[in-house]
Design an enzyme around this catalytic site. Structure first.
Site, short mmCIF file in Angstrom:
data_model
loop_
_atom_site.label_atom_id
_atom_site.label_comp_id
_atom_site.label_asym_id
_atom_site.label_seq_id
_atom_site.Cartn_x
_atom_site.Cartn_y
_atom_site.Cartn_z
N LYS A 1 4.39 -2.92 -1.43
CA LYS A 1 4.91 -4.22 -1.86
C LYS A 1 3.96 -5.31 -1.40
CE LYS A 1 8.72 -6.27 0.11
NZ LYS A 1 8.16 -7.51 0.67
N ASP B 1 7.89 -5.67 6.32
CA ASP B 1 7.16 -6.29 7.44
C ASP B 1 8.11 -7.09 8.34
OD1 ASP B 1 7.61 -8.42 5.76
OD2 ASP B 1 5.49 -9.00 5.57
N SER B 2 9.40 -7.16 7.96
CA SER B 2 10.40 -7.73 8.86
C SER B 2 10.50 -6.88 10.13
CB SER B 2 11.76 -7.84 8.16
OG SER B 2 12.10 -6.64 7.52
N GLU C 1 13.40 -13.16 -3.54
CA GLU C 1 14.07 -13.54 -2.29
C GLU C 1 14.52 -15.00 -2.30
OE1 GLU C 1 12.16 -12.28 1.31
OE2 GLU C 1 13.59 -13.37 2.58
N ASP D 1 5.51 -2.16 2.92
CA ASP D 1 5.08 -3.56 2.78
C ASP D 1 3.62 -3.70 3.20
OD1 ASP D 1 6.16 -5.91 1.91
OD2 ASP D 1 7.46 -6.21 3.64
N GLU E 1 3.50 -9.63 -1.26
CA GLU E 1 4.12 -10.95 -1.43
C GLU E 1 3.18 -11.87 -2.20
OE1 GLU E 1 5.51 -13.00 2.08
OE2 GLU E 1 6.66 -11.24 2.72
O1 KIV Z 1 10.34 -7.23 5.05
C1 KIV Z 1 11.41 -7.06 4.43
O2 KIV Z 1 12.38 -6.46 4.94
C2 KIV Z 1 11.50 -7.58 3.07
C3 KIV Z 1 12.83 -7.56 2.40
C4 KIV Z 1 13.69 -8.61 2.96
C5 KIV Z 1 12.71 -7.65 0.93
O3 KIV Z 1 10.53 -8.02 2.54
#
Ligand code: KIV
Length: 283
Positions: A115, A46-47, A184, A85, A117
């Site tokens: 994934k 989600d980055s 992280e 994510d 969080e």
């Molecule tokens: O969103 C992302 O890229 C991440 C990684 C930094 C693990 O969650």
């Protein structure tokens, strides 16, 4: 035919003692490059909210936007396991909604796993998604979706109590059926204890060398993103190389040096002559 790695394969790599390599990538071109060198896991993170869309944090990404990024990355991945994510608010409202959205990432985004969080508070959610047949990767330590509620983007696990909270979260996630965990920005002791204690792989980012594997964002590691976190290593300065290429292109167009002979095509002289005669007749 080549097949993508599964959760089972990723766990086997941990047992073999080899480090697991994971890269965050969001599109066909970068995922294909990462896949071509044999990384084990590609995460559509989600980055993307910041790196691909220029937004201020990860919370602003929607599930529909995430699905587009997943589809794009998926087209470039043959070997790695592809993890999508779960965006902010796609799994928090209810377990039913979380399962439905995880299903969308698999069916529409064509990812192999999702994934999430968060720690023990999401153990039941993880359990339900795994029960539906979708592998889940946990994400603990610094959890950017909650950064504004917690201590911001700060190192976790400096105090024994905080380190212990993270370790308890990891144990709950493993018990809930998560196949691996992203850890992280924690002190390296947390990474070491968890990698030794858990049977599932612990993939670190900013959590030291003792983790079972490492993850970096494609744009950070090639130097394409200007706001990288302190723990990401820039292996090349792709931004400088791309700017150099663009400036040379600009100069060559302005000075009529591009396109040169190799980059354009001519008619046969006879055909050209016929064309000119046709045009004369018309005129
Ligand atoms: O969103 C992302 O890229 C991440 C990684 C930094 C693990 O969650």
């Amino acid at each position: 035919m080549e097949r993508r790695l599964t959760a089972f394969d990723i766990q086997k790599i941990k047992r073999s003692g080899r480090k697991i390599v994971m890269v965050t990538a969001y599109d066909y071109t970068s995922a294909r490059l990462a896949d071509s060198v044999g990384v084990d896991i590609i995460l559509v993170g989600d980055s993307a909210s910041m790196v691909m869309m220029g937004k201020k944090d990860t919370r602003l990404l929607t599930i529909d936007e995430m699905i587009v990024f997943c589809k794009s990355a998926s087209s470039g991945v043959k070997h790695a396991m592809l993890v999508g994510d779960m965006p902010f608010m796609s799994y928090q409202v209810s377990i039913e909604e979380a399962v439905r959205n995880a299903g969308r990432l698999v069916k529409e985004g064509t990812v192999d796993a999702v994934k999430i969080e968060g720690g023990k508070e999401y153990a039941d959610t993880v359990r339900a998604i795994v029960r539906a047949g979708i592998p889940v990767m946990g994400h603990i330590g610094l959890t950017p979706q909650k950064a504004s509620m917690e201590s911001g983007y700060r190192l976790r696990g400096k105090k024994a109590e905080d380190a212990n909270l993270i370790i308890q979260d990891a144990i709950e996630l493993q018990n809930a059926g998560a196949f691996s965990i992203v850890l992280e920005f924690t002190t390296c002791e947390v990474g070491k204890i968890l990698s030794e204690m858990l049977s599932i792989p612990v993939i670190g980012i900013g959590s030291g060398p003792f983790c079972d594997g490492q993850v970096l964002v494609f744009h950070d590691l090639v130097g394409l993103y200007e706001d990288s976190p302190p723990f990401s290593k820039k292996y090349i300065d792709a931004a400088a190389m791309i700017k150099e290429a663009l400036s040379r292109y600009k100069e060559e167009v302005i000075n009529n040096l591009f396109p040169s002979d190799n980059y354009y095509w001519k008619m046969e002289p006879e055909e050209y002559g016929r064309l000119l005669r046709m045009l004369e007749r018309k005129g």
